[in-house]
Design a protein around this motif. Structure first.
Motif, PDB file in Angstrom:
ATOM      1  N   PHE A  41       0.840  -1.212   0.000  1.00 45.30           N
ATOM      2  CA  PHE A  41       0.000   0.000   0.000  1.00 45.30           C
ATOM      3  C   PHE A  41       0.876   1.263   0.000  1.00 45.30           C
ATOM      4  O   PHE A  41       0.649   2.198  -0.760  1.00 45.30           O
ATOM      5  CB  PHE A  41      -0.912  -0.039   1.237  1.00 45.30           C
ATOM      6  N   ARG A  42       1.893   1.263   0.858  1.00 45.10           N
ATOM      7  CA  ARG A  42       2.796   2.421   0.944  1.00 45.10           C
ATOM      8  C   ARG A  42       3.499   2.665  -0.377  1.00 45.10           C
ATOM      9  O   ARG A  42       3.643   3.792  -0.829  1.00 45.10           O
ATOM     10  CB  ARG A  42       3.857   2.196   2.022  1.00 45.10           C
ATOM     11  N   LYS A  43       3.902   1.574  -0.995  1.00 45.15           N
ATOM     12  CA  LYS A  43       4.622   1.678  -2.264  1.00 45.15           C
ATOM     13  C   LYS A  43       3.695   2.205  -3.353  1.00 45.15           C
ATOM     14  O   LYS A  43       4.036   3.129  -4.085  1.00 45.15           O
ATOM     15  CB  LYS A  43       5.170   0.293  -2.633  1.00 45.15           C
ATOM     16  N   GLU A  44       2.497   1.609  -3.434  1.00 42.59           N
ATOM     17  CA  GLU A  44       1.552   1.989  -4.488  1.00 42.59           C
ATOM     18  C   GLU A  44       1.151   3.454  -4.399  1.00 42.59           C
ATOM     19  O   GLU A  44       1.023   4.141  -5.405  1.00 42.59           O
ATOM     20  CB  GLU A  44       0.283   1.116  -4.409  1.00 42.59           C
ATOM     21  N   HIS A  45       0.958   3.953  -3.171  1.00 42.15           N
ATOM     22  CA  HIS A  45       0.471   5.323  -2.998  1.00 42.15           C
ATOM     23  C   HIS A  45       1.569   6.293  -2.560  1.00 42.15           C
ATOM     24  O   HIS A  45       1.278   7.417  -2.137  1.00 42.15           O
ATOM     25  CB  HIS A  45      -0.708   5.339  -2.017  1.00 42.15           C
ATOM     26  N   SER A  46       2.834   5.868  -2.666  1.00 38.26           N
ATOM     27  CA  SER A  46       3.993   6.700  -2.313  1.00 38.26           C
ATOM     28  C   SER A  46       3.823   7.383  -0.960  1.00 38.26           C
ATOM     29  O   SER A  46       3.962   8.595  -0.837  1.00 38.26           O
ATOM     30  CB  SER A  46       4.236   7.773  -3.386  1.00 38.26           C
ATOM     31  N   LYS A  47       3.492   6.591   0.050  1.00 39.01           N
ATOM     32  CA  LYS A  47       3.260   7.150   1.391  1.00 39.01           C
ATOM     33  C   LYS A  47       4.574   7.379   2.120  1.00 39.01           C
ATOM     34  O   LYS A  47       5.439   6.508   2.152  1.00 39.01           O
ATOM     35  CB  LYS A  47       2.381   6.198   2.210  1.00 39.01           C
ATOM     36  N   ARG A  48       4.700   8.583   2.683  1.00 33.40           N
ATOM     37  CA  ARG A  48       5.860   8.903   3.523  1.00 33.40           C
ATOM     38  C   ARG A  48       5.327   9.349   4.871  1.00 33.40           C
ATOM     39  O   ARG A  48       4.405  10.159   4.923  1.00 33.40           O
ATOM     40  CB  ARG A  48       6.657  10.066   2.913  1.00 33.40           C
ATOM     41  N   VAL A  93      -9.128  -1.741  -0.325  1.00 37.68           N
ATOM     42  CA  VAL A  93      -8.098  -0.780   0.085  1.00 37.68           C
ATOM     43  C   VAL A  93      -8.024   0.334  -0.955  1.00 37.68           C
ATOM     44  O   VAL A  93      -8.142   0.087  -2.157  1.00 37.68           O
ATOM     45  CB  VAL A  93      -6.725  -1.494   0.214  1.00 37.68           C
ATOM     46  N   ASN A  94      -7.877   1.577  -0.499  1.00 41.55           N
ATOM     47  CA  ASN A  94      -7.644   2.696  -1.419  1.00 41.55           C
ATOM     48  C   ASN A  94      -6.599   3.640  -0.834  1.00 41.55           C
ATOM     49  O   ASN A  94      -5.990   3.322   0.198  1.00 41.55           O
ATOM     50  CB  ASN A  94      -8.968   3.420  -1.730  1.00 41.55           C
ATOM     51  N   ALA A  95      -6.388   4.767  -1.457  1.00 47.90           N
ATOM     52  CA  ALA A  95      -5.323   5.695  -1.039  1.00 47.90           C
ATOM     53  C   ALA A  95      -5.499   6.194   0.391  1.00 47.90           C
ATOM     54  O   ALA A  95      -4.549   6.677   1.004  1.00 47.90           O
ATOM     55  CB  ALA A  95      -5.274   6.886  -1.992  1.00 47.90           C
ATOM     56  N   HIS A  96      -6.720   6.103   0.934  1.00 45.00           N
ATOM     57  CA  HIS A  96      -6.984   6.653   2.268  1.00 45.00           C
ATOM     58  C   HIS A  96      -7.081   5.575   3.351  1.00 45.00           C
ATOM     59  O   HIS A  96      -7.555   5.844   4.448  1.00 45.00           O
ATOM     60  CB  HIS A  96      -8.271   7.477   2.239  1.00 45.00           C
ATOM     61  N   SER A  97      -6.618   4.369   3.059  1.00 41.61           N
ATOM     62  CA  SER A  97      -6.806   3.257   3.992  1.00 41.61           C
ATOM     63  C   SER A  97      -5.889   3.314   5.216  1.00 41.61           C
ATOM     64  O   SER A  97      -5.945   2.434   6.071  1.00 41.61           O
ATOM     65  CB  SER A  97      -6.634   1.914   3.280  1.00 41.61           C
ATOM     66  N   ASP A  98      -5.052   4.364   5.317  1.00 41.81           N
ATOM     67  CA  ASP A  98      -4.236   4.520   6.535  1.00 41.81           C
ATOM     68  C   ASP A  98      -4.807   5.624   7.426  1.00 41.81           C
ATOM     69  O   ASP A  98      -4.167   6.062   8.377  1.00 41.81           O
ATOM     70  CB  ASP A  98      -2.771   4.821   6.186  1.00 41.81           C
ATOM     71  N   GLU A 136      -9.284   9.974  -8.188  1.00 41.18           N
ATOM     72  CA  GLU A 136      -9.493   8.696  -8.876  1.00 41.18           C
ATOM     73  C   GLU A 136      -8.968   7.516  -8.073  1.00 41.18           C
ATOM     74  O   GLU A 136      -9.259   6.367  -8.387  1.00 41.18           O
ATOM     75  CB  GLU A 136      -8.805   8.723 -10.245  1.00 41.18           C
ATOM     76  N   ALA A 137      -8.165   7.811  -7.030  1.00 39.07           N
ATOM     77  CA  ALA A 137      -7.597   6.730  -6.206  1.00 39.07           C
ATOM     78  C   ALA A 137      -8.600   6.200  -5.191  1.00 39.07           C
ATOM     79  O   ALA A 137      -8.301   5.301  -4.416  1.00 39.07           O
ATOM     80  CB  ALA A 137      -6.331   7.220  -5.503  1.00 39.07           C
ATOM     81  N   TRP A 138      -9.819   6.768  -5.163  1.00 40.08           N
ATOM     82  CA  TRP A 138     -10.878   6.279  -4.280  1.00 40.08           C
ATOM     83  C   TRP A 138     -11.979   5.622  -5.127  1.00 40.08           C
ATOM     84  O   TRP A 138     -12.218   6.030  -6.265  1.00 40.08           O
ATOM     85  CB  TRP A 138     -11.493   7.439  -3.473  1.00 40.08           C
ATOM     86  N   GLY A 139     -12.645   4.622  -4.529  1.00 40.97           N
ATOM     87  CA  GLY A 139     -13.837   4.030  -5.164  1.00 40.97           C
ATOM     88  C   GLY A 139     -13.525   3.361  -6.484  1.00 40.97           C
ATOM     89  O   GLY A 139     -12.438   2.792  -6.674  1.00 40.97           O
ATOM     90  N   ASN A 140     -14.460   3.430  -7.409  1.00 37.66           N
ATOM     91  CA  ASN A 140     -14.278   2.849  -8.730  1.00 37.66           C
ATOM     92  C   ASN A 140     -13.810   3.968  -9.659  1.00 37.66           C
ATOM     93  O   ASN A 140     -14.609   4.645 -10.285  1.00 37.66           O
ATOM     94  CB  ASN A 140     -15.608   2.224  -9.198  1.00 37.66           C
ATOM     95  N   ARG A 141     -12.497   4.206  -9.674  1.00 40.92           N
ATOM     96  CA  ARG A 141     -11.885   5.318 -10.424  1.00 40.92           C
ATOM     97  C   ARG A 141     -12.514   6.665 -10.078  1.00 40.92           C
ATOM     98  O   ARG A 141     -12.736   7.514 -10.932  1.00 40.92           O
ATOM     99  CB  ARG A 141     -11.988   5.076 -11.928  1.00 40.92           C
ATOM    100  N   GLY A 142     -12.859   6.814  -8.795  1.00 40.95           N
ATOM    101  CA  GLY A 142     -13.415   8.086  -8.339  1.00 40.95           C
ATOM    102  C   GLY A 142     -14.929   8.134  -8.313  1.00 40.95           C
ATOM    103  O   GLY A 142     -15.522   9.107  -7.850  1.00 40.95           O
ATOM    104  N   TYR A 143     -15.577   7.069  -8.803  1.00 39.00           N
ATOM    105  CA  TYR A 143     -17.045   6.996  -8.867  1.00 39.00           C
ATOM    106  C   TYR A 143     -17.588   5.958  -7.897  1.00 39.00           C
ATOM    107  O   TYR A 143     -16.858   5.070  -7.448  1.00 39.00           O
ATOM    108  CB  TYR A 143     -17.492   6.594 -10.283  1.00 39.00           C
ATOM    109  N   PHE A 144     -18.886   6.047  -7.590  1.00 41.63           N
ATOM    110  CA  PHE A 144     -19.567   4.961  -6.887  1.00 41.63           C
ATOM    111  C   PHE A 144     -21.015   4.885  -7.354  1.00 41.63           C
ATOM    112  O   PHE A 144     -21.516   5.798  -8.019  1.00 41.63           O
ATOM    113  CB  PHE A 144     -19.489   5.137  -5.360  1.00 41.63           C
ATOM    114  N   LYS A 145     -21.647   3.756  -7.031  1.00 39.46           N
ATOM    115  CA  LYS A 145     -23.075   3.585  -7.310  1.00 39.46           C
ATOM    116  C   LYS A 145     -23.785   3.503  -5.964  1.00 39.46           C
ATOM    117  O   LYS A 145     -23.243   2.918  -5.021  1.00 39.46           O
ATOM    118  CB  LYS A 145     -23.319   2.294  -8.100  1.00 39.46           C
TER     119      LYS A 145
END
Length: 364
Positions: A39-46, A82-87, A325-334
């Motif tokens: 997750f850290r790697k994918e979202h470049s978390k520091r 999991v998405n960009a805000h999962s921490d 776009e890093a949240w949900g389904n490319r930024g969208y939801f139903k």
């Protein structure tokens, strides 16, 4: 590659810290550690310090448990991931990405929609404005990111303005959220502390228009903006689009909302975000704990379509969010359609635009 991964994992495990949670200390399990690393790697978390990193790891592991619990619910119509805000903790997420709940005046005022529009044509069984072309692009602009500012109402408003303008003119132009954050305060809006699309459309109507995004770019994403944004700098800028009339739907009227979206244009909506929506990945979201009253809405978004899901024919609205776009389904939801789920039809509105003569762009 396998050897290197094992080595990495052993390094992570050997340097892992026991994390105090409610007095007891738990060792995060290997699976969670490995996923946190990915997750850290994918979202470049520091992270600022080992303490912060330990807190984020504990939060991430706790969120993974929530995600697994959601995905094991019997008969659920949606899936978490999991998405960009999962921490982020639920509290951190809600304060960063939603608005405070204040009683809103959402109900319809002004002329009935039927007198403004011809919505008697046959209704398509499904609609997605993303798949309709306005000129050379989609009739819906790309997903934006409000960042750490409760300015969702400006993104919902601008998203509607962009789509309606593109549908009217055959040309997609991007407009300014920052103008609304900074300038729409006299219409019961509060910059990064919330507002309503209907009130923002009123501001645009009385202020003489909305300028283009490039003339007044968004700066509040980093969290530095005050409640009322900053000093209004719209004076002297040329508006690119003007609002003639603001149309508010009667509270809960999803049938008329469907007609407008099916035949005319996307619609700005507000609703009650509860904690589990932050984990949404796909499917048709619904909740048993959210509310549908106008004093419970805390987030504004853009309804761009509707349809029925294959699994069991669940009716839904397709919603464009402003959490990147890093949240949900490319930024969208139903979200479930037909039951005013979470108040999705409680504060719905859209603008009827005036025709603005296209100014000649000066490229500097």
């Amino acid at each position: 590659g396998g050897m290197l991964r094992l080595l990495l994992l052993s390094v992570i495990l050997s340097t892992s810290v026991a994390i105090p949670l409610g007095g007891s200390s738990i060792e995060p399990d290997e699976g969670c550690l490995a996923r946190f690393h990915a997750f850290r790697k994918e979202h470049s978390k520091r992270y600022a310090s080992p303490k912060e990193e330990a807190h984020r790891l504990a939060t991430f592991c706790s969120n993974l448990k929530e995600i697994d619990a959601i995905n094991s619910r019997a008969g659920s119509t949606w899936k978490a991931g999991v998405n960009a805000h999962s921490d982020m903790t639920s509290g951190e997420f809600m304060s960063a990405f939603t608005m405070p709940k204040v009683p809103q005046e959402c109900s319809a005022t002004g002329p009935p929609i039927s007198s403004l529009l011809d919505i008697s044509a046959p209704l398509p069984t499904e609609k997605d404005w993303r798949n309709v072309t306005c000129g050379e692009t989609s009739c819906v602009s790309g997903v934006k990111n409000q960042g750490k500012c409760g300015s969702c109402w400006t993104f919902s408003t601008v998203g509607a303005m962009e789509s309606v303008h593109a549908i009217n003119t055959g040309m997609m132009e991007l407009f300014s959220e920052q103008q609304l954050v900074d300038c729409a305060g006299d219409f019961k809006n509060n910059g990064c502390n919330g507002g309503l699309p209907s009130q923002a459309f009123e501001y645009i109507h009385y202020a003489g228009g909305l300028v283009e995004m490039e003339d007044y770019p968004y700066v509040c994403g980093d969290g530095h903006c005050t409640t009322n944004g900053s000093f209004c700098m719209a004076k002297g800028l040329t508006p690119a689009v003007k609002v003639k009339t603001v149309v508010n739907f009667t509270e809960g009227d999803e049938k008329t909302m469907m007609k407008v979206i099916g035949l005319q244009n996307p619609v700005s909506v507000a609703f009650d975000v509860v904690s589990d929506l932050r984990h949404y990945a796909r499917g048709v979201y619904q909740s048993t704990v959210c509310n549908s009253t106008d004093d419970s809405v805390n987030h504004a978004v853009l309804a761009v379509g509707y349809g029925e899901a294959d699994e069991g024919g669940t009716p839904y609205w397709t919603i464009k969010n402003s959490w990147s776009e890093a949240w949900g389904n490319r930024g969208y939801f139903k979200i479930l359609r037909g039951k005013n789920m979470c108040g999705i039809a409680t504060c719905a509105s859209f603008p009827i635009l005036e025709v603005v003569n296209k100014r000649t762009k000066r490229h500097t």
